[in-house]
Design a protein around this motif. Structure first.
Motif, PDB file in Angstrom:
ATOM      1  N   ALA A   7       0.830  -1.200   0.000  1.00  0.00           N
ATOM      2  CA  ALA A   7       0.000   0.000   0.000  1.00  0.00           C
ATOM      3  C   ALA A   7       0.866   1.253   0.000  1.00  0.00           C
ATOM      4  O   ALA A   7       0.599   2.212  -0.737  1.00  0.00           O
ATOM      5  CB  ALA A   7      -0.926  -0.003   1.219  1.00  0.00           C
ATOM      6  N   ALA A   8       1.923   1.224   0.807  1.00  0.00           N
ATOM      7  CA  ALA A   8       2.820   2.372   0.869  1.00  0.00           C
ATOM      8  C   ALA A   8       3.495   2.613  -0.471  1.00  0.00           C
ATOM      9  O   ALA A   8       3.643   3.744  -0.923  1.00  0.00           O
ATOM     10  CB  ALA A   8       3.877   2.149   1.956  1.00  0.00           C
ATOM     11  N   LEU A   9       3.870   1.516  -1.101  1.00  0.00           N
ATOM     12  CA  LEU A   9       4.490   1.618  -2.417  1.00  0.00           C
ATOM     13  C   LEU A   9       3.524   2.278  -3.400  1.00  0.00           C
ATOM     14  O   LEU A   9       3.894   3.187  -4.152  1.00  0.00           O
ATOM     15  CB  LEU A   9       4.868   0.217  -2.907  1.00  0.00           C
ATOM     16  CG  LEU A   9       5.718   0.112  -4.159  1.00  0.00           C
ATOM     17  CD1 LEU A   9       7.076   0.745  -3.941  1.00  0.00           C
ATOM     18  CD2 LEU A   9       5.883  -1.337  -4.581  1.00  0.00           C
ATOM     19  N   GLY A  10       2.285   1.808  -3.379  1.00  0.00           N
ATOM     20  CA  GLY A  10       1.282   2.380  -4.267  1.00  0.00           C
ATOM     21  C   GLY A  10       1.079   3.863  -4.014  1.00  0.00           C
ATOM     22  O   GLY A  10       1.064   4.669  -4.957  1.00  0.00           O
ATOM     23  N   ALA A  11       0.985   4.228  -2.752  1.00  0.00           N
ATOM     24  CA  ALA A  11       0.775   5.632  -2.398  1.00  0.00           C
ATOM     25  C   ALA A  11       1.957   6.485  -2.833  1.00  0.00           C
ATOM     26  O   ALA A  11       1.787   7.570  -3.397  1.00  0.00           O
ATOM     27  CB  ALA A  11       0.561   5.758  -0.886  1.00  0.00           C
TER      28      ALA A  11
END
Lengths: 157, 157
Positions: free
Chosen positions: A131-135
DNA sequence: TATTGTTATACTCTATAACTATA
DNA sequence: TATAGTTATAGAGTATAACAATA
């Protein structure tokens, strides 16, 4: 001696972004050969999905490639029935490009393959890492002029 | 109609990784022209930092490039005094490569430039986003066979 | 005969330049 | 004369193949 912070080149984000980007691009390109496509073909399909009826010159600007390349890409996609060329009646120099149903199918397939690759890539990550990567990439994409398309309106308020 | 989850190609991680990777690689390459270097030259310097005295063939494997390319890269770096070639006395077919002091300086500069680029890239991210990005790339690098060098031990516990 | 490095050649991708047809 | 598209040409980057020296 001042505890030299011995950061290696290969540990930089820049290096990793470059290498992983190339790696992903290669894998994706390999997938696309199944439909005799190259990444730039998908770029054109995707651009037409966003801007149906755009002229070739407009597409070239959108994709940030030379107009002559758009010719080649469109030639191929037209020959396989994925896009249509229509002369602009108001200015017969302009070729207006449209996705066909086949083109939309193809784009859906390409998007699907990209999502599969995404899943493979993030398989080793914890859900919050993913999720952090996506954000982070949302931000990076916005900051660096990538097409950040208003995605499907789920919340039209 | 089942609320189709209309994910766009340009929203995929794969697309963004590919494009941002190319973008970063281009910017970095532009920086390197100041020292008449290309990214692969830095790759060779970095490889020699890790494996001093490696033969050209070993370097080619490490870098995953053709041996003939190592010749060209080493030719250039040797001509500018960044690397030395020494015939292996035990097997005179092998050319053993070493960084010179100049080469180490150069590599340090290249690493520094990469760190500057890193900082620019992550400038728009919150600290935790930046950290998450770094952690995710650590994982990705490890999972995809990138050189994951044991970094400086700050916390040997 | 097998291997290391080197040189020669070819291929992919893409841009630039020259050209055609409309305007 | 200027512009959209097209075709021809060229350059960057890298691989493959042919070759030379050494084992």
């Amino acid at each position: 001696m001042p505890l030299m912070n011995d950061v290696k080149w290969v540990d930089t984000l820049s290096f990793r972004l470059g290498v992983l980007g190339a790696l992903v691009a290669d894998r994706y390109a390999a997938d696309l050969t199944a439909h005799d496509l190259k990444p730039k073909h998908v770029g054109l399909l995707s651009a037409l999905d966003v801007a149906p009826g755009a002229s070739q010159l407009e597409i070239a600007k959108l994709m940030r490639v030379a107009p002559s390349l758009v010719v080649t890409l469109a030639d191929h996609l037209e020959s396989t029935g994925a896009v249509e060329r229509l002369r602009d009646p108001a200015d017969r120099r302009r070729q207006l490009l449209y996705l066909t149903d086949r083109g939309r199918e193809l784009l859906a397939w390409c998007t699907d393959r990209a999502l599969v690759l995404d899943a493979e890539l993030t398989a080793g990550l914890t859900p919050d890492q993913a999720a952090a990567l996506g954000a982070a990439f949302d931000r990076l994409a916005a900051a660096h002029g990538l097409p950040v398309r208003g995605r499907t309106r789920r919340d039209p308020t």
